[in-house]
Structure formats: C-alpha cells, structure tokens
Design a protein around this motif. Structure first.
Motif, short mmCIF file in Angstrom:
data_model
loop_
_atom_site.label_atom_id
_atom_site.label_comp_id
_atom_site.label_asym_id
_atom_site.label_seq_id
_atom_site.Cartn_x
_atom_site.Cartn_y
_atom_site.Cartn_z
N ASN A 41 -6.10 3.90 5.34
CA ASN A 41 -6.02 4.62 6.61
C ASN A 41 -4.61 4.67 7.19
O ASN A 41 -4.40 4.39 8.36
N CYS A 42 -3.66 5.02 6.36
CA CYS A 42 -2.27 5.20 6.78
C CYS A 42 -1.92 6.67 6.56
O CYS A 42 -1.40 7.05 5.50
N PRO A 43 -2.22 7.54 7.52
CA PRO A 43 -2.11 8.98 7.30
C PRO A 43 -0.69 9.53 7.19
O PRO A 43 -0.51 10.66 6.73
N LEU A 44 0.32 8.76 7.56
CA LEU A 44 1.68 9.29 7.54
C LEU A 44 2.44 9.00 6.26
O LEU A 44 3.51 9.56 6.04
N ILE A 45 1.90 8.14 5.40
CA ILE A 45 2.62 7.85 4.17
C ILE A 45 2.37 8.93 3.13
O ILE A 45 1.31 9.55 3.10
N THR A 46 3.38 9.15 2.29
CA THR A 46 3.31 10.18 1.25
C THR A 46 3.61 9.53 -0.10
O THR A 46 3.80 8.31 -0.19
N ASP A 47 3.72 10.36 -1.12
CA ASP A 47 4.08 9.86 -2.44
C ASP A 47 5.43 9.15 -2.44
O ASP A 47 5.69 8.31 -3.30
N ALA A 48 6.29 9.46 -1.46
CA ALA A 48 7.58 8.77 -1.37
C ALA A 48 7.38 7.27 -1.19
O ALA A 48 8.18 6.47 -1.70
N SER A 49 6.32 6.86 -0.51
CA SER A 49 6.03 5.43 -0.35
C SER A 49 5.80 4.77 -1.69
O SER A 49 6.26 3.66 -1.94
N GLN A 69 -1.99 12.05 2.34
CA GLN A 69 -0.80 12.66 1.75
C GLN A 69 -0.38 12.03 0.42
O GLN A 69 0.63 12.41 -0.15
N ILE A 70 -1.15 11.07 -0.06
CA ILE A 70 -0.91 10.49 -1.38
C ILE A 70 -1.65 11.35 -2.40
O ILE A 70 -2.80 11.71 -2.20
N THR A 71 -0.98 11.68 -3.49
CA THR A 71 -1.59 12.55 -4.50
C THR A 71 -1.84 11.79 -5.81
O THR A 71 -1.27 10.73 -6.04
N ARG A 72 -2.66 12.39 -6.63
CA ARG A 72 -2.91 11.82 -7.96
C ARG A 72 -1.62 11.80 -8.78
O ARG A 72 -1.37 10.88 -9.54
N ALA A 73 -0.79 12.83 -8.61
CA ALA A 73 0.49 12.88 -9.33
C ALA A 73 1.40 11.73 -8.91
O ALA A 73 2.08 11.14 -9.75
N GLY A 74 1.41 11.41 -7.62
CA GLY A 74 2.22 10.28 -7.14
C GLY A 74 1.75 8.97 -7.73
O GLY A 74 2.56 8.11 -8.10
N ILE A 75 0.44 8.80 -7.82
CA ILE A 75 -0.13 7.58 -8.41
C ILE A 75 0.23 7.51 -9.89
O ILE A 75 0.59 6.45 -10.40
N LYS A 76 0.18 8.64 -10.56
CA LYS A 76 0.52 8.68 -11.98
C LYS A 76 1.99 8.27 -12.20
O LYS A 76 2.30 7.52 -13.13
N ARG A 77 2.88 8.74 -11.33
CA ARG A 77 4.30 8.37 -11.45
C ARG A 77 4.48 6.86 -11.21
O ARG A 77 5.27 6.21 -11.89
N LEU A 78 3.73 6.29 -10.26
CA LEU A 78 3.80 4.85 -10.02
C LEU A 78 3.36 4.09 -11.27
O LEU A 78 3.98 3.10 -11.66
N ARG A 79 2.31 4.57 -11.90
CA ARG A 79 1.79 3.89 -13.09
C ARG A 79 2.74 3.96 -14.28
O ARG A 79 2.66 3.12 -15.18
N THR A 80 3.64 4.92 -14.32
CA THR A 80 4.61 4.95 -15.41
C THR A 80 5.58 3.77 -15.29
O THR A 80 6.08 3.28 -16.30
#
Length: 114
Positions: A41-49, A69-80
């Motif tokens: 429930n942190c609506p202001l964070i994005t993939d930049a976080s 504002q978090i996307t699946r693509a952002g999660i995928k980049r974190l997992r790399t």
C-alpha cells in the motif's frame, strides 16, 4: 522471526516515494543486512524504487501488494540482479472498457449500473 533478520516494514506509508526508497537502499546496513522489505500500500513508489534496491545483496523477500505503479517489467529487472529474491506482489485486474451500444454501462461481467 530470526533475531538477526533485518526487516523494513513500510506498509501503509502512503507518502513514501522513490527518493525515500533510494535513501533506504543506500543506508549503511542495506547492502549486506537488509533481508526483507514490505512495501504494501505505497501508491507513490514506482519501478525506480526497485532499481534502488538492486544493490541490497542480502534481500531475500519483497512485498509489493497494492503498489499500483510497480510493473511486472520492473520486478523482472530486479530479479536479474537478485535472482533468488521472493517477490510477493498483487496486480489488480484491469477494468474492462464500457460495453459498446446499449444503455447500460458495464464495469465487469457481473456488475452493471442501473
């Protein structure tokens, strides 16, 4: 919970931004001691976080429920960068567009406005 486990719970911190996560990720202990971060429930964070957390090599789990504002693509980049991280995320279903024609607007297959 293990006493040595470092957990940061920022759940329901509606005003936290990517800059706040950047400071957390660059903190003195974050790189080698931060193991769990809860960002529910942190609506202001994005993939930049997520980018700011890539260098936290001890990070084992991240929770991202209702972070719109978090996307699946952002999660995928974190997992790399953190291939063993467990990501708990919830993505709300996309609202379908209103039906074409007819006098009633549909929000989903089971709901209509009368």
């Amino acid at each position: 919970m293990d006493l040595e486990e470092c957990v940061q719970s920022l759940s329901h911190c509606e005003l936290i931004t990517d800059d706040g996560i950047r400071h957390l990720g660059n903190g003195a202990c974050a790189h080698d001691q931060l193991e769990v971060i809860e960002l529910d429930n942190c609506p202001l964070i994005t993939d930049a976080s997520l980018e700011h957390l890539k260098s936290c090599h001890s990070l084992e789990r991240i929770e991202l429920y209702d972070c719109q504002q978090i996307t699946r693509a952002g999660i995928k980049r974190l997992r790399t960068h953190l291939p063993n991280i467990k990501v708990h995320a919830y993505f709300a279903p996309v609202t379908p567009p209103p039906s074409v024609g007819g006098s009633r607007q549909r929000f989903c297959r089971c709901c209509i406005i009368l």
